[in-house]
Design a protein around this motif. Sequence first.
Motif, PDB file in Angstrom:
ATOM      1  N   THR A 390       0.946  -1.081   0.072  1.00 44.97           N
ATOM      2  CA  THR A 390      -0.199  -0.054  -0.103  1.00 44.97           C
ATOM      3  C   THR A 390       0.757   1.138  -0.144  1.00 44.97           C
ATOM      4  O   THR A 390       0.536   2.315  -0.661  1.00 44.97           O
ATOM      5  N   VAL A 393       2.259   1.741  -3.657  1.00 40.05           N
ATOM      6  CA  VAL A 393       1.178   1.965  -4.490  1.00 40.05           C
ATOM      7  C   VAL A 393       0.872   3.782  -4.255  1.00 40.05           C
ATOM      8  O   VAL A 393       0.813   4.630  -5.212  1.00 40.05           O
ATOM      9  N   VAL A 394       0.756   4.139  -2.996  1.00 39.10           N
ATOM     10  CA  VAL A 394       0.188   5.373  -2.630  1.00 39.10           C
ATOM     11  C   VAL A 394       1.528   6.731  -3.104  1.00 39.10           C
ATOM     12  O   VAL A 394       1.187   7.367  -3.786  1.00 39.10           O
ATOM     13  N   VAL A 396       3.564   6.006  -5.462  1.00 42.67           N
ATOM     14  CA  VAL A 396       3.755   6.028  -6.930  1.00 42.67           C
ATOM     15  C   VAL A 396       2.719   6.938  -7.646  1.00 42.67           C
ATOM     16  O   VAL A 396       3.228   7.709  -8.265  1.00 42.67           O
ATOM     17  N   VAL A 397       1.470   6.741  -6.965  1.00 44.80           N
ATOM     18  CA  VAL A 397       0.195   7.643  -7.534  1.00 44.80           C
ATOM     19  C   VAL A 397       0.615   9.067  -7.065  1.00 44.80           C
ATOM     20  O   VAL A 397       0.424   9.962  -8.113  1.00 44.80           O
ATOM     21  N   LEU A 398       1.041   9.322  -5.908  1.00 41.79           N
ATOM     22  CA  LEU A 398       1.288  10.866  -5.640  1.00 41.79           C
ATOM     23  C   LEU A 398       2.654  11.274  -6.357  1.00 41.79           C
ATOM     24  O   LEU A 398       2.295  12.411  -6.670  1.00 41.79           O
ATOM     25  N   VAL A 400       3.443  10.660  -9.566  1.00 38.08           N
ATOM     26  CA  VAL A 400       2.911  10.819 -10.856  1.00 38.08           C
ATOM     27  C   VAL A 400       1.979  11.968 -10.911  1.00 38.08           C
ATOM     28  O   VAL A 400       2.011  13.240 -11.907  1.00 38.08           O
ATOM     29  N   ILE A 401       1.111  12.102  -9.803  1.00 35.94           N
ATOM     30  CA  ILE A 401       0.276  13.429  -9.966  1.00 35.94           C
ATOM     31  C   ILE A 401       0.819  14.682  -9.557  1.00 35.94           C
ATOM     32  O   ILE A 401       0.777  15.601 -10.035  1.00 35.94           O
ATOM     33  N   SER A 402       2.028  14.478  -8.625  1.00 32.71           N
ATOM     34  CA  SER A 402       2.854  15.712  -8.525  1.00 32.71           C
ATOM     35  C   SER A 402       3.569  16.168  -9.761  1.00 32.71           C
ATOM     36  O   SER A 402       3.674  17.321  -9.873  1.00 32.71           O
ATOM     37  N   TRP A 404       2.877  15.461 -12.697  1.00 37.61           N
ATOM     38  CA  TRP A 404       1.832  16.148 -13.759  1.00 37.61           C
ATOM     39  C   TRP A 404       1.488  17.575 -13.292  1.00 37.61           C
ATOM     40  O   TRP A 404       1.567  18.582 -14.180  1.00 37.61           O
TER      41      TRP A 404
END
Length: 417
Positions: A390, A393-394, A396-398, A400-402, A404
Amino acid sequence: MSAPAATPFDANSVRPGDDPTVTATDVPATAERDSATLPEQPAPARRRWRWPDATPALLGYGLVRLVGLLILLVFAHNAGKDVTWLLSSRFDAGWYRQIAVDGYNAAVPLGADGSVKPSNLAFFPLYPMLTVAVTALTPLSWGAAGLLVAWLSGFATAWGLFAIGKHLRNRTFGVLLAMLWGVLPHALVQSMAYSESLLAALCAWSLYALLRRQWLLAGTLCLFAGLTRPTANGLIAAVVLTALVAVVRRQDGWRPWVGAALAPLGYLGYLTFVGLRLGRLDGYFYVQGEGWHVAWDWGRDTLDVIWRVTTVPERLEMYAITLLILLSVALLVLIFVERYPLPLLVYSLVSVVFVLGAGGSYHSKGRQLMPVFTLLLPIAMGLTSARRRTQIVVMVVLAVISGWFGAYLTLVWAASP
């Protein structure tokens, strides 16, 4: 009955160290030969070099920042923009370079109509001074030197956050805290020639020193933070108030007094410099208010903009800033509910109040809140209890969002991020 005759001292029957009055030079060569039969003493083991305890935090922080830079590189390439110029020369970075090359304005610049124009006196001196030092000691250009100072400051902040997290709970907490700071929406600024990373590094290590009651170190680092950005007043309040509590409790003798006295000197020193340069005591606040249209208004402008953003259509950046402000207030309440140590509470409260209470530059409040890394403590605490999968995953997602959003701020948003 007669006593036995005294036996002459036989040097061959002793070894050096048997008698403290006998030295190695007093023992004949036969003793040296006998000593060869003794077992050899093992050679002292060589001390192996060990990786710093913060290595996972530094690697994790570097990895998430690399993701952000790679995303920016892809978008900038498609837009035909030079990434180096975007990171080292735009907005505040250009002002800092001007200070490093030409120094501060001798007077407030005026427009043709007599209005006050923005002045570089609004920018505190430590970051450009370090840039000058790097260019003097290396062959790097001004832009590269500014980026080097910012990047090293980012890693220094990650190390400091790891130290704080490990002190409060454990190593995992410290690693997650450092990585979360690297995936903030405005984390791209940590890779730009801006001063926020330098301020964050000084604040992190000063707060860590406070947690360990190292008053002189905390006060000295706070002094330098006060030479970096005006938002250092949150750290100043934390050092002074924590030191006063120690004084009341009669802890650590004279050290809290000295730490508290050192804390505001950098901030007050620069305000005094600007006041003397302009010939008025309120010189710095005059420059901020008249030239940059930033002044303390008890949060009235912030509330007005929040109301406008929530009632009429606005651009993405304004929605993101509004969400960050509301989230910051919620996290501030959480760290008080969870009763974190006093220095962290004071630093968080004063920093958030100062950023939100100042009118003007609403679009920059996300960046100004970035050094208030203590707001991430509840999030890092929750992730610490999660499974490793978890956590990955958190992050990696953050990341990518950061990345972008950082590309959006750099390539689409017209104002300073």
